[in-house]
Write an enzyme that holds these catalytic residues in place. Structure first.
Site, PDB file in Angstrom:
ATOM      1  N   SER A  30      -2.720  27.434  52.929  1.00  0.00           N
ATOM      2  CA  SER A  30      -4.117  26.649  52.605  1.00  0.00           C
ATOM      3  C   SER A  30      -4.203  26.109  51.338  1.00  0.00           C
ATOM      4  CB  SER A  30      -5.209  27.378  53.075  1.00  0.00           C
ATOM      5  OG  SER A  30      -6.444  27.069  52.523  1.00  0.00           O
ATOM      6  N   TYR A 117      -7.380  48.699  77.853  1.00  0.00           N
ATOM      7  CA  TYR A 117      -5.825  48.699  77.533  1.00  0.00           C
ATOM      8  C   TYR A 117      -5.260  49.908  78.273  1.00  0.00           C
ATOM      9  CZ  TYR A 117      -6.176  45.226  73.744  1.00  0.00           C
ATOM     10  OH  TYR A 117      -6.396  43.986  73.189  1.00  0.00           O
ATOM     11  N   ASP A 174       7.289  36.500  44.457  1.00  0.00           N
ATOM     12  CA  ASP A 174       6.932  37.091  43.220  1.00  0.00           C
ATOM     13  C   ASP A 174       5.855  38.198  43.384  1.00  0.00           C
ATOM     14  OD1 ASP A 174       8.464  35.209  41.692  1.00  0.00           O
ATOM     15  OD2 ASP A 174       6.685  33.896  42.208  1.00  0.00           O
ATOM     16  N   GLU A 206      -7.597  48.044  47.864  1.00  0.00           N
ATOM     17  CA  GLU A 206      -8.733  48.947  48.441  1.00  0.00           C
ATOM     18  C   GLU A 206     -10.035  48.534  48.161  1.00  0.00           C
ATOM     19  OE1 GLU A 206      -7.306  53.565  47.901  1.00  0.00           O
ATOM     20  OE2 GLU A 206      -7.782  52.610  46.084  1.00  0.00           O
ATOM     21  N   GLY A 210     -13.868  52.973  47.930  1.00  0.00           N
ATOM     22  CA  GLY A 210     -13.084  53.925  48.536  1.00  0.00           C
ATOM     23  C   GLY A 210     -11.700  53.707  47.771  1.00  0.00           C
ATOM     24  N   ASP A 212      -9.743  56.050  46.673  1.00  0.00           N
ATOM     25  CA  ASP A 212      -8.722  57.287  46.384  1.00  0.00           C
ATOM     26  C   ASP A 212      -7.334  56.919  46.189  1.00  0.00           C
ATOM     27  OD1 ASP A 212      -9.066  56.352  49.401  1.00  0.00           O
ATOM     28  OD2 ASP A 212      -7.533  57.799  49.305  1.00  0.00           O
ATOM     29  N   LYS A 275     -10.019  28.120  59.901  1.00  0.00           N
ATOM     30  CA  LYS A 275     -10.389  28.460  61.249  1.00  0.00           C
ATOM     31  C   LYS A 275      -9.873  29.707  61.937  1.00  0.00           C
ATOM     32  CE  LYS A 275     -11.237  24.403  60.203  1.00  0.00           C
ATOM     33  NZ  LYS A 275     -12.649  24.195  59.402  1.00  0.00           N
ATOM     34  N   SER A 306      -4.438  42.095  57.828  1.00  0.00           N
ATOM     35  CA  SER A 306      -3.939  43.269  58.409  1.00  0.00           C
ATOM     36  C   SER A 306      -4.749  43.141  59.852  1.00  0.00           C
ATOM     37  CB  SER A 306      -4.282  44.290  58.005  1.00  0.00           C
ATOM     38  OG  SER A 306      -5.891  44.359  57.604  1.00  0.00           O
TER      39      SER A 306
HETATM   40  C1  LIG Z   1      -5.620  50.615  59.643  1.00  0.00           C
HETATM   41  C2  LIG Z   1      -5.835  49.311  58.882  1.00  0.00           C
HETATM   42  C3  LIG Z   1      -5.646  49.163  57.824  1.00  0.00           C
HETATM   43  C4  LIG Z   1      -5.191  50.118  57.027  1.00  0.00           C
HETATM   44  O1  LIG Z   1      -4.020  50.476  57.056  1.00  0.00           O
HETATM   45  P1  LIG Z   1      -3.230  52.022  56.707  1.00  0.00           P
HETATM   46  O2  LIG Z   1      -2.079  52.181  57.307  1.00  0.00           O
HETATM   47  O3  LIG Z   1      -4.158  53.023  57.071  1.00  0.00           O
HETATM   48  O4  LIG Z   1      -3.198  51.642  55.152  1.00  0.00           O
HETATM   49  C5  LIG Z   1      -5.869  47.851  57.259  1.00  0.00           C
HETATM   50  N1  LIG Z   1      -6.499  46.899  58.090  1.00  0.00           N
HETATM   51  C6  LIG Z   1      -6.771  47.086  59.390  1.00  0.00           C
HETATM   52  C7  LIG Z   1      -7.058  45.864  59.959  1.00  0.00           C
HETATM   53  C8  LIG Z   1      -6.547  48.353  60.098  1.00  0.00           C
HETATM   54  O5  LIG Z   1      -6.762  48.526  61.101  1.00  0.00           O
END
Ligand SMILES: *Cc1c(COP(=O)(O)O)cnc(C)c1O
Length: 321
Positions: A30, A117, A174, A206, A210, A212, A275, A306
């Site tokens: 984008s 599922y 990079d 993170e 949180g 950690d 979108k 993720s």
């Molecule tokens: C589980 C999950 C994470 C974190 O993944 P880890 O392997 O526990 O570090 C990040 N984003 C989404 C959408 C997840 O479902």
């Protein structure tokens, strides 16, 4: 005691098992995101993965590695989030029965999705029962194999296949920014980056509340924290794993944090400009890049988005805020 850690060869083997089962998700760009980041940004979109998150990769790989005897006894996990749906779907596709332990007060939509599922949901009272004790009892009764969400050899190897695909598609980078909860996705991504783009700097991201992982990296040991409060509900883990931490410690460049406000801001950019529906946790890596938490001037930057599973009412609230 040292335990065997997965390597890039295990990621390659996982990608062969996943071929034809997992989607090869798109890499999107984008110009608005590039301008905000001051860099060329490549988003690997695991929100378009089966069941809506990268967790399908690790879950499917772990189940594919079971012996025939283990397959007959089924699999077991505790989660109310994406890992539950991943295990339910990956098990069904491979003809294995899956039992998911969820708190009684888990959101009805998550329970319904897992049951949709084909997962069998067993509930427990989170105020009076210990989920690990429930898991142990079920394991003893059924002989089922427990597949945890991140601290597992085959789960880590499976999660590494998303970054592998990204490097194969766009070449050297990079920087790479990866969402961090318990570290399955980050540790797998680090194995792929070290093998395919060795000079790429890899950051875990993170939620501020949180951190950690950041604390653990600084301390040189796994530092546990109380359950954090953040809208990034997939990253509310209280500690890194026995397998994920050593890999992260060896390969990661650093771990940084972003605020919930920055996650919402990234969610809005994805919705408005690309979108695309991304869940709060899925925005962690992107929020770090868009806000230049780590400056990456004119660089080629990869970001793993993720997941995209978000309650629609909550999502509408974030976009309207
Ligand atoms: C589980 C999950 C994470 C974190 O993944 P880890 O392997 O526990 O570090 C990040 N984003 C989404 C959408 C997840 O479902």
């Amino acid at each position: 005691m040292s335990r065997e850690l997965p390597t890039y060869a295990d990621v390659v083997a996982a990608s062969e098992r996943l071929s034809g089962a997992a989607h090869r998700t798109p890499v999107l760009t984008s110009t608005t995101a590039d301008a905000r980041a001051g860099a060329r940004v490549f988003f690997k979109c695991e929100n378009y993965q089966r069941m809506g998150a990268f967790k399908f990769r690790g879950g499917f790989n772990a189940i594919a590695r079971l012996t025939p005897e283990q397959r007959r006894a089924g699999v077991l996990t505790f989660s109310s989030g994406n890992h539950a749906q991943a295990i339910a779907l990956a098990a069904r596709l491979q003809g294995v029965s899956a039992t998911i332990i969820m708190p009684l007060d888990a959101p009805a939509a998550k329970r319904a999705a897992t049951e949709g599922y084909g997962g069998k949901v067993v509930t427990y009272d989170r105020y009076t029962e210990d989920r690990e004790a429930v898991a142990k009892r079920l394991q003893a009764e059924t002989g089922a194999t427990l597949i945890p969400p991140y601290d597992h050899f085959d789960v880590i190897a499976g999660q590494g296949t998303a970054a592998k695909e990204l490097f194969e598609e766009v070449g050297d980078l990079d920087y790479l920014f990866v969402c961090l909860g318990g570290g399955g996705l980050l540790s797998g991504s680090l194995l792929s980056a070290a093998a395919l783009s060795p000079s790429c700097k890899v950051y875990g991201v993170e939620p501020e509340a949180g951190n950690d992982g950041q604390q653990s990296l600084r301390a040189g040991r796994v530092v546990p924290i109380p359950t954090p409060k953040s809208i990034a509900d997939g990253a509310l883990t209280t500690h890194l794993g026995e397998l994920t931490f050593p890999i992260i410690r060896q390969h990661v460049t650093d771990i940084v944090t972003v605020s919930d406000a920055q996650l919402i801001d990234a969610m809005k950019l994805f919705a408005e400009r690309m979108k695309m529906v991304v869940e709060p946790t899925g925005c962690l890596g992107a929020a770090a890049v868009l806000n230049q938490v780590v400056p990456t001037p004119d660089a080629r930057v990869g970001v793993i988005i993720s997941g995209g599973n978000v309650d629609l009412k909550a999502y509408a609230g974030y976009l309207g805020s």
